[in-house]
Design a protein around this motif. Structure first.
Motif, PDB file in Angstrom:
ATOM      1  N   THR A  46       0.855  -1.191   0.000  1.00  0.00           N
ATOM      2  CA  THR A  46       0.000   0.000   0.000  1.00  0.00           C
ATOM      3  C   THR A  46       0.889   1.238   0.000  1.00  0.00           C
ATOM      4  O   THR A  46       2.088   1.159   0.215  1.00  0.00           O
ATOM      5  CB  THR A  46      -0.957   0.015   1.210  1.00  0.00           C
ATOM      6  OG1 THR A  46      -1.899   1.087   1.063  1.00  0.00           O
ATOM      7  CG2 THR A  46      -0.224   0.179   2.527  1.00  0.00           C
ATOM      8  N   GLY A  47       0.264   2.359  -0.229  1.00  0.00           N
ATOM      9  CA  GLY A  47       0.934   3.649  -0.125  1.00  0.00           C
ATOM     10  C   GLY A  47       0.003   4.580   0.614  1.00  0.00           C
ATOM     11  O   GLY A  47      -1.146   4.751   0.213  1.00  0.00           O
ATOM     12  N   ALA A  48       0.447   5.124   1.722  1.00  0.00           N
ATOM     13  CA  ALA A  48      -0.363   6.023   2.552  1.00  0.00           C
ATOM     14  C   ALA A  48      -1.680   5.352   2.972  1.00  0.00           C
ATOM     15  O   ALA A  48      -2.711   5.999   3.086  1.00  0.00           O
ATOM     16  CB  ALA A  48      -0.628   7.338   1.835  1.00  0.00           C
ATOM     17  N   PHE A  53      -0.643  -0.161  -4.575  1.00  0.00           N
ATOM     18  CA  PHE A  53       0.619  -0.765  -4.193  1.00  0.00           C
ATOM     19  C   PHE A  53       1.712   0.010  -4.904  1.00  0.00           C
ATOM     20  O   PHE A  53       1.459   0.706  -5.893  1.00  0.00           O
ATOM     21  CB  PHE A  53       0.671  -2.278  -4.492  1.00  0.00           C
ATOM     22  CG  PHE A  53       0.768  -2.657  -5.936  1.00  0.00           C
ATOM     23  CD1 PHE A  53       1.998  -2.789  -6.566  1.00  0.00           C
ATOM     24  CD2 PHE A  53      -0.377  -2.917  -6.675  1.00  0.00           C
ATOM     25  CE1 PHE A  53       2.084  -3.147  -7.902  1.00  0.00           C
ATOM     26  CE2 PHE A  53      -0.299  -3.292  -8.006  1.00  0.00           C
ATOM     27  CZ  PHE A  53       0.934  -3.401  -8.619  1.00  0.00           C
ATOM     28  N   THR A  54       2.921  -0.076  -4.369  1.00  0.00           N
ATOM     29  CA  THR A  54       4.031   0.721  -4.886  1.00  0.00           C
ATOM     30  C   THR A  54       5.240  -0.171  -5.131  1.00  0.00           C
ATOM     31  O   THR A  54       5.520  -1.061  -4.336  1.00  0.00           O
ATOM     32  CB  THR A  54       4.391   1.840  -3.888  1.00  0.00           C
ATOM     33  OG1 THR A  54       3.244   2.653  -3.679  1.00  0.00           O
ATOM     34  CG2 THR A  54       5.514   2.709  -4.393  1.00  0.00           C
ATOM     35  N   VAL A  55       5.920   0.090  -6.242  1.00  0.00           N
ATOM     36  CA  VAL A  55       7.186  -0.586  -6.518  1.00  0.00           C
ATOM     37  C   VAL A  55       8.283   0.473  -6.589  1.00  0.00           C
ATOM     38  O   VAL A  55       8.042   1.607  -6.985  1.00  0.00           O
ATOM     39  CB  VAL A  55       7.152  -1.401  -7.834  1.00  0.00           C
ATOM     40  CG1 VAL A  55       6.077  -2.473  -7.774  1.00  0.00           C
ATOM     41  CG2 VAL A  55       6.955  -0.530  -9.048  1.00  0.00           C
ATOM     42  N   ARG A  56       9.456   0.091  -6.167  1.00  0.00           N
ATOM     43  CA  ARG A  56      10.638   0.952  -6.309  1.00  0.00           C
ATOM     44  C   ARG A  56      11.503   0.330  -7.392  1.00  0.00           C
ATOM     45  O   ARG A  56      11.727  -0.880  -7.389  1.00  0.00           O
ATOM     46  CB  ARG A  56      11.392   1.027  -4.986  1.00  0.00           C
ATOM     47  CG  ARG A  56      12.640   1.859  -5.035  1.00  0.00           C
ATOM     48  CD  ARG A  56      12.347   3.274  -4.675  1.00  0.00           C
ATOM     49  NE  ARG A  56      13.599   4.037  -4.712  1.00  0.00           N
ATOM     50  CZ  ARG A  56      13.647   5.302  -4.921  1.00  0.00           C
ATOM     51  NH1 ARG A  56      12.554   5.987  -5.071  1.00  0.00           N
ATOM     52  NH2 ARG A  56      14.794   5.932  -4.957  1.00  0.00           N
ATOM     53  N   THR A  70       3.476   4.056  -8.275  1.00  0.00           N
ATOM     54  CA  THR A  70       2.255   3.650  -7.589  1.00  0.00           C
ATOM     55  C   THR A  70       1.218   3.143  -8.583  1.00  0.00           C
ATOM     56  O   THR A  70       1.006   3.746  -9.631  1.00  0.00           O
ATOM     57  CB  THR A  70       1.682   4.833  -6.786  1.00  0.00           C
ATOM     58  OG1 THR A  70       2.685   5.286  -5.876  1.00  0.00           O
ATOM     59  CG2 THR A  70       0.448   4.436  -6.008  1.00  0.00           C
ATOM     60  N   PHE A  71       0.551   2.056  -8.203  1.00  0.00           N
ATOM     61  CA  PHE A  71      -0.517   1.437  -8.979  1.00  0.00           C
ATOM     62  C   PHE A  71      -1.826   1.580  -8.200  1.00  0.00           C
ATOM     63  O   PHE A  71      -2.136   0.752  -7.342  1.00  0.00           O
ATOM     64  CB  PHE A  71      -0.230  -0.055  -9.194  1.00  0.00           C
ATOM     65  CG  PHE A  71       0.901  -0.374 -10.124  1.00  0.00           C
ATOM     66  CD1 PHE A  71       0.649  -0.869 -11.388  1.00  0.00           C
ATOM     67  CD2 PHE A  71       2.223  -0.207  -9.718  1.00  0.00           C
ATOM     68  CE1 PHE A  71       1.696  -1.191 -12.250  1.00  0.00           C
ATOM     69  CE2 PHE A  71       3.269  -0.529 -10.568  1.00  0.00           C
ATOM     70  CZ  PHE A  71       3.011  -1.013 -11.844  1.00  0.00           C
ATOM     71  N   PRO A  72      -2.613   2.616  -8.453  1.00  0.00           N
ATOM     72  CA  PRO A  72      -3.878   2.782  -7.721  1.00  0.00           C
ATOM     73  C   PRO A  72      -4.968   1.852  -8.260  1.00  0.00           C
ATOM     74  O   PRO A  72      -5.092   1.666  -9.477  1.00  0.00           O
ATOM     75  CB  PRO A  72      -4.268   4.236  -7.977  1.00  0.00           C
ATOM     76  CG  PRO A  72      -3.253   4.812  -8.889  1.00  0.00           C
ATOM     77  CD  PRO A  72      -2.305   3.742  -9.298  1.00  0.00           C
ATOM     78  N   GLU A 109      -3.220   6.776 -18.106  1.00  0.00           N
ATOM     79  CA  GLU A 109      -3.792   8.089 -17.817  1.00  0.00           C
ATOM     80  C   GLU A 109      -2.823   9.247 -17.986  1.00  0.00           C
ATOM     81  O   GLU A 109      -3.167  10.257 -18.565  1.00  0.00           O
ATOM     82  CB  GLU A 109      -4.376   8.102 -16.406  1.00  0.00           C
ATOM     83  CG  GLU A 109      -5.595   7.225 -16.291  1.00  0.00           C
ATOM     84  CD  GLU A 109      -6.497   7.633 -15.170  1.00  0.00           C
ATOM     85  OE1 GLU A 109      -6.141   8.555 -14.411  1.00  0.00           O
ATOM     86  OE2 GLU A 109      -7.557   7.026 -15.051  1.00  0.00           O
ATOM     87  N   ASP A 110      -1.613   9.120 -17.433  1.00  0.00           N
ATOM     88  CA  ASP A 110      -0.700  10.266 -17.434  1.00  0.00           C
ATOM     89  C   ASP A 110       0.740   9.781 -17.351  1.00  0.00           C
ATOM     90  O   ASP A 110       1.188   9.341 -16.294  1.00  0.00           O
ATOM     91  CB  ASP A 110      -1.027  11.183 -16.258  1.00  0.00           C
ATOM     92  CG  ASP A 110      -0.263  12.497 -16.283  1.00  0.00           C
ATOM     93  OD1 ASP A 110       0.697  12.625 -17.074  1.00  0.00           O
ATOM     94  OD2 ASP A 110      -0.620  13.394 -15.509  1.00  0.00           O
ATOM     95  N   SER A 111       1.453   9.873 -18.450  1.00  0.00           N
ATOM     96  CA  SER A 111       2.834   9.385 -18.480  1.00  0.00           C
ATOM     97  C   SER A 111       3.847  10.412 -17.984  1.00  0.00           C
ATOM     98  O   SER A 111       5.046  10.223 -18.132  1.00  0.00           O
ATOM     99  CB  SER A 111       3.201   8.941 -19.903  1.00  0.00           C
ATOM    100  OG  SER A 111       3.124  10.043 -20.791  1.00  0.00           O
ATOM    101  N   SER A 112       3.364  11.487 -17.365  1.00  0.00           N
ATOM    102  CA  SER A 112       4.287  12.498 -16.850  1.00  0.00           C
ATOM    103  C   SER A 112       4.476  12.391 -15.336  1.00  0.00           C
ATOM    104  O   SER A 112       5.230  13.166 -14.760  1.00  0.00           O
ATOM    105  CB  SER A 112       3.794  13.907 -17.203  1.00  0.00           C
ATOM    106  OG  SER A 112       2.606  14.208 -16.488  1.00  0.00           O
ATOM    107  N   ILE A 113       3.792  11.439 -14.700  1.00  0.00           N
ATOM    108  CA  ILE A 113       3.917  11.252 -13.255  1.00  0.00           C
ATOM    109  C   ILE A 113       4.045   9.767 -12.934  1.00  0.00           C
ATOM    110  O   ILE A 113       3.718   8.917 -13.758  1.00  0.00           O
ATOM    111  CB  ILE A 113       2.715  11.863 -12.487  1.00  0.00           C
ATOM    112  CG1 ILE A 113       1.400  11.253 -12.959  1.00  0.00           C
ATOM    113  CG2 ILE A 113       2.694  13.371 -12.635  1.00  0.00           C
ATOM    114  CD1 ILE A 113       0.193  11.716 -12.178  1.00  0.00           C
ATOM    115  N   CYS A 114       4.489   9.454 -11.740  1.00  0.00           N
ATOM    116  CA  CYS A 114       4.748   8.068 -11.347  1.00  0.00           C
ATOM    117  C   CYS A 114       3.659   7.483 -10.453  1.00  0.00           C
ATOM    118  O   CYS A 114       3.857   6.430  -9.860  1.00  0.00           O
ATOM    119  CB  CYS A 114       6.101   7.986 -10.637  1.00  0.00           C
ATOM    120  SG  CYS A 114       7.477   8.621 -11.608  1.00  0.00           S
TER     121      CYS A 114
END
Length: 124
Positions: A46-48, A53-56, A70-72, A109-114
């Motif tokens: 999870t994130g917050a 879920f989040t991958v580094r 992050t994968f919402p 949706e948006d390839s300018s943010i992670c």
């Protein structure tokens, strides 16, 4: 009579300049790969405390290579909130981490943010 004759026609130029600036600032978000050929170095469930879920990642290319991605759940699937698609992405991320395979990650949706990833491809 006013003394603004030297500005005649300048109002139109100013309006065009302002309109051009506003149009150039209104960049539409577009889909695309946010990380290519990256290695996943960690996975968080999870994130917050949200439904994500989040991958580094490390190495590779793209705006999010070497970053947390992050994968919402809210954007998984065409209508969003598709738990099956979200769970498969989480499983793929875990498998890539465990097997040390590379991945490419895409945002519909948006390839300018992670923070809006939805698709993950695992490969050798």
């Amino acid at each position: 009579m006013n003394d603004l004759g030297h500005l005649k026609g300048g109002g139109v130029r100013i309006k065009l300049l302002i309109a051009g600036a506003l149009v150039s600032m209104n960049v539409m978000a577009s889909p695309g790969y946010i990380a290519k050929n990256v290695k996943i170095v960690s996975v968080a469930n999870t994130g917050a405390n949200a439904m994500t879920f989040t991958v580094r990642t490390a190495n590779g290319t793209g705006i999010c290579s070497g970053e947390s991605i992050t994968f919402p759940l809210s954007i998984a699937g065409n209508a969003g909130n598709n738990e099956g698609i979200h769970n498969r992405a989480y499983s793929a991320a875990l498998m890539a981490l465990a097997s040390e395979k590379k991945v490419s990650i895409y945002s519909y949706e948006d390839s300018s943010i992670c923070s809006k990833a939805a698709y993950i491809e695992v490969f050798k």
